[in-house]
Design a protein around this motif. Structure first.
Motif, short mmCIF file in Angstrom:
data_model
loop_
_atom_site.label_atom_id
_atom_site.label_comp_id
_atom_site.label_asym_id
_atom_site.label_seq_id
_atom_site.Cartn_x
_atom_site.Cartn_y
_atom_site.Cartn_z
N GLU A 143 0.87 -1.17 0.00
CA GLU A 143 0.00 0.00 0.00
C GLU A 143 0.90 1.22 0.00
OE1 GLU A 143 -1.37 0.98 4.40
OE2 GLU A 143 -2.03 -1.03 3.84
N GLY A 144 0.36 2.34 -0.45
CA GLY A 144 1.14 3.56 -0.54
C GLY A 144 0.69 4.59 0.48
N VAL A 145 1.65 5.40 0.90
CA VAL A 145 1.33 6.59 1.69
C VAL A 145 1.99 7.75 0.98
CG1 VAL A 145 1.64 7.77 3.89
CG2 VAL A 145 1.20 5.31 3.87
N GLY A 146 1.17 8.71 0.59
CA GLY A 146 1.73 9.83 -0.16
C GLY A 146 0.87 11.06 -0.03
N ARG A 147 1.41 12.15 -0.53
CA ARG A 147 0.73 13.43 -0.42
C ARG A 147 -0.67 13.37 -1.04
NH1 ARG A 147 0.00 18.06 -2.89
NH2 ARG A 147 0.34 20.02 -1.79
N GLY A 148 -0.75 12.70 -2.18
CA GLY A 148 -2.06 12.66 -2.83
C GLY A 148 -2.82 11.40 -2.50
N GLY A 149 -3.06 11.14 -1.22
CA GLY A 149 -3.82 9.95 -0.84
C GLY A 149 -5.09 9.88 -1.68
N ARG A 150 -5.36 8.73 -2.30
CA ARG A 150 -6.46 8.72 -3.27
C ARG A 150 -7.15 7.37 -3.40
NH1 ARG A 150 -1.81 9.61 -5.90
NH2 ARG A 150 -0.93 7.87 -7.04
N GLY A 151 -7.24 6.64 -2.30
CA GLY A 151 -8.00 5.39 -2.36
C GLY A 151 -7.39 4.42 -3.34
N HIS A 152 -8.23 3.82 -4.20
CA HIS A 152 -7.78 2.76 -5.07
C HIS A 152 -6.73 3.24 -6.07
CE1 HIS A 152 -7.72 -1.01 -7.15
NE2 HIS A 152 -7.77 -0.33 -8.28
N ASP A 153 -5.77 2.37 -6.32
CA ASP A 153 -4.69 2.68 -7.26
C ASP A 153 -4.24 1.36 -7.86
OD1 ASP A 153 -2.21 4.85 -7.75
OD2 ASP A 153 -1.60 2.73 -7.74
N PRO A 154 -3.97 1.34 -9.17
CA PRO A 154 -3.65 0.06 -9.81
C PRO A 154 -2.36 -0.59 -9.30
CG PRO A 154 -3.31 1.89 -11.34
CD PRO A 154 -4.02 2.44 -10.14
N ASP A 155 -1.40 0.22 -8.88
CA ASP A 155 -0.12 -0.35 -8.43
C ASP A 155 -0.06 -0.52 -6.92
OD1 ASP A 155 1.06 -0.49 -11.01
OD2 ASP A 155 1.29 1.68 -10.95
N PHE A 156 -0.59 0.47 -6.22
CA PHE A 156 -0.49 0.43 -4.76
C PHE A 156 -1.67 -0.29 -4.12
CE2 PHE A 156 2.17 4.13 -5.74
CZ PHE A 156 3.29 3.81 -5.01
N GLY A 157 -2.70 -0.57 -4.89
CA GLY A 157 -3.91 -1.09 -4.28
C GLY A 157 -4.67 0.06 -3.64
N VAL A 158 -4.09 0.64 -2.59
CA VAL A 158 -4.70 1.80 -1.97
C VAL A 158 -3.57 2.78 -1.59
CG1 VAL A 158 -4.67 0.72 0.31
CG2 VAL A 158 -6.29 2.57 -0.14
N VAL A 159 -3.87 4.07 -1.73
CA VAL A 159 -2.93 5.10 -1.32
C VAL A 159 -3.57 5.93 -0.20
CG1 VAL A 159 -1.69 7.18 -2.00
CG2 VAL A 159 -1.81 5.24 -3.57
N HIS A 160 -2.87 6.01 0.91
CA HIS A 160 -3.31 6.82 2.04
C HIS A 160 -2.59 8.16 2.03
CE1 HIS A 160 -5.19 3.25 3.82
NE2 HIS A 160 -4.14 2.60 3.36
N GLY A 161 -3.22 9.14 2.66
CA GLY A 161 -2.56 10.44 2.80
C GLY A 161 -1.46 10.39 3.84
N LEU A 162 -0.57 11.39 3.78
CA LEU A 162 0.54 11.41 4.74
C LEU A 162 0.05 11.48 6.18
CD1 LEU A 162 3.19 13.79 3.10
CD2 LEU A 162 3.38 11.32 3.52
N ASP A 163 -1.13 12.06 6.38
CA ASP A 163 -1.65 12.17 7.75
C ASP A 163 -1.99 10.79 8.33
OD1 ASP A 163 -3.52 12.06 5.72
OD2 ASP A 163 -5.12 12.90 6.95
N ALA A 164 -2.11 9.77 7.46
CA ALA A 164 -2.41 8.42 7.94
C ALA A 164 -1.15 7.60 8.17
CB ALA A 164 -3.30 7.70 6.92
#
Lengths: 339, 339
Positions: free
Chosen positions: A177-198
């Motif tokens: 899973e990803g954590v990044g500035r643009g947290g954006r739910g579903h993503d083809p590579d990361f599965g899910v991207v969370h915001g940095l606050d998470a």
């Protein structure tokens, strides 16, 4: 809130002056540039003089921090290209606030860094360091290894390098899973991207935490004592971004206290890592010399990327890899991430 | 020409006697077997006595070579199961020529071995050994690494383990091909499979040669001086099969002469590898203690596989993983390789 991206098509003059900041070696394959431009190969101590009147600058020696001091001499500069992925070393306020367009070397390092990270993950899971240590003692030290299939990686930084890491770890069966500035739910590579606050909340899920974020005001010191305390005692930290993303003193303390199980560090606050650093001799730490992205042939690739961008600049075409100087990286729309 | 596979459904008696050859530890989760059978946990020195009258034998301590000596006592044996993938240690002539059905532990080791091999490939490509050695000297040794994407692996042995290795290496962008007894052109995992007679010819294409074949009369000493001479000077040999697949003296000579670049060996002619072996101290050799397939949790998995087969035997169902004792492994039809 972000500032608008600076214009990507600075008008090139008829015969431009191109300064190239390099250390001992010049970039290969520059003949095409030399044909149409006055190319000034320069070094840190001659940079101010050679910047005067220069239209474009290639920061080939991207480890140099000479540009900020020389910057007042940049009286004609329109475009600066850096032979690195991270642009933190050149994003000082005067450059950031100028009209100079900044481009980076996105596209060269992603695959190599992803392979390197996978190598580190497998080295931890199979305890290759322990096996090599036993070998030095001619000791047959049988024990069970760990699987990576089914293990979880939290990847901090969802730019092209983090994305390549995600794809590669996923290819061997890891959950990512990803954590990044643009947290954006579903993503083809990361599965899910969370915001940095998470970040702290998500770190507790990780067997491996891979730090691959750009170094910005927002990310400096992101992995601190609180973040490390949120990790599992069995987790390992892998940093292939920039040293200052991690608070080194907090990391050393966490490793000594068994708060996390290990760390593999390819980047450091000061590089080369000073001989006095405690990191060198910690048993659960792998120190590598900022080489994750640098494979045989990467220098010609970096030079070719600049030459290509130079050609675009000469023809008035949009440049590749224009950095958003206020974000601190090349913004990549989600749909364009597989190029 | 192969002999017919022995019958897979030996009739179980009403309350069978099951001998279990183990060293210090018994297999876990045997209660179901103990309920319906007289289970004799035994050791190498008591094996002959406990084999007398036994209907089935579990070779849990698959490293033991005690079975051949005790074999004349096996007066009622119908089925032997080994807690390993390779069955070379129990395929002595008397067992091979008997009516005793032999089953192995296919299905437990494939994924772990594939991960281990990928870890070794990446350790070579990224020179993790060199980085660890530099770290011990607190030395910042920057250099370029190699990519694995696009590198070629020739996998010797196209059974389930070789196949898992092929899939895993392919997942990170490597080109793979197989060399095996049943050379058969196109294959979904290997791309192409060549016959063993093509071995020397194919080795010249390899950046990595992965040996994962069963040890049989045909494969003993397969990687000898001639095979090593066919490899590139930059190539690395990885052996996760059995030590005797490689002629150790030839390998040592080839490494010393620079005929190949390195070797990672998880298996040896004699295990544990004797302290006097030159392999321990060769700079381009990684010695690991026959652990490639053994991950945390593999012992319960091995035991569960036996218990499942025991249940099949009791119910008169076909056993899983019946070894063709003349081939020396479990024959797998090409269409059934992804289970």
């Amino acid at each position: 809130m972000t500032a608008p991206v600076p214009p990507a098509r600075p008008d090139p003059p008829a015969r431009p002056i191109v300064a190239v900041l390099c250390a001992d070696r010049r970039p290969p394959g520059m003949r095409e540039v030399e044909r149409g431009a006055d190319v000034r190969y320069t070094t840190a101590d001659r940079l101010a003089g050679d910047l005067r009147g220069a239209d474009a600058l290639l920061v080939w020696d991207f480890r140099s921090s000479a540009l900020e001091a020389a910057w007042p001499a940049a009286d004609a500069l329109r475009w600066t290209h850096v032979a690195s992925a991270g642009v933190d070393a050149v994003l000082f306020p005067a450059l950031r606030d100028s009209d100079v367009v900044l481009t980076n070397s996105r596209g060269v390092f992603e695959g190599p860094v992803a392979e390197y990270v996978l190598g580190l993950v497998l080295a931890f899971a199979k305890d290759l360091a322990g096996t090599m240590a036993a070998q030095r003692e001619r000791r047959w030290w049988y024990r069970e290894a760990e699987r990576v299939d089914g293990a979880t990686a939290v990847i901090v930084g969802t730019g092209p390098i983090g994305r390549a890491v995600a794809r590669t770890l996923r290819a061997v069966g890891m959950r990512v899973e990803g954590v990044g500035r643009g947290g954006r739910g579903h993503d083809p590579d990361f599965g899910v991207v969370h915001g940095l606050d998470a970040l702290t909340r998500r770190l507790g899920h990780a067997d491996y935490v891979v730090v691959a974020a750009p170094l910005t005001a927002r990310t400096t010191g992101l992995v601190d004592a609180a973040a490390l305390a949120a990790m599992k005692p069995s987790a390992r930290l892998i940093n292939v971004g920039r040293g200052a993303l991690v608070v080194t003193a907090d990391l050393v303390a966490a490793l000594r206290a068994g708060i996390i199980a290990g760390a593999a560090l390819d980047v450091f606050d000061t590089e080369p890592l000073p001989a006095g650093s405690p990191l060198w001799s910690m048993p659960n730490v792998l120190v590598s010399p900022h080489m994750a992205g640098d494979v045989v042939g990467h220098l010609p690739m970096l030079a070719a990327l600049f030459v290509d961008n130079y050609g675009r600049w000469r023809r008035g075409l949009p440049l590749r890899n224009v950095v958003d100087k206020y974000l601190g990286y090349v913004p990549v729309p989600a749909a364009a991430t597989r190029d």
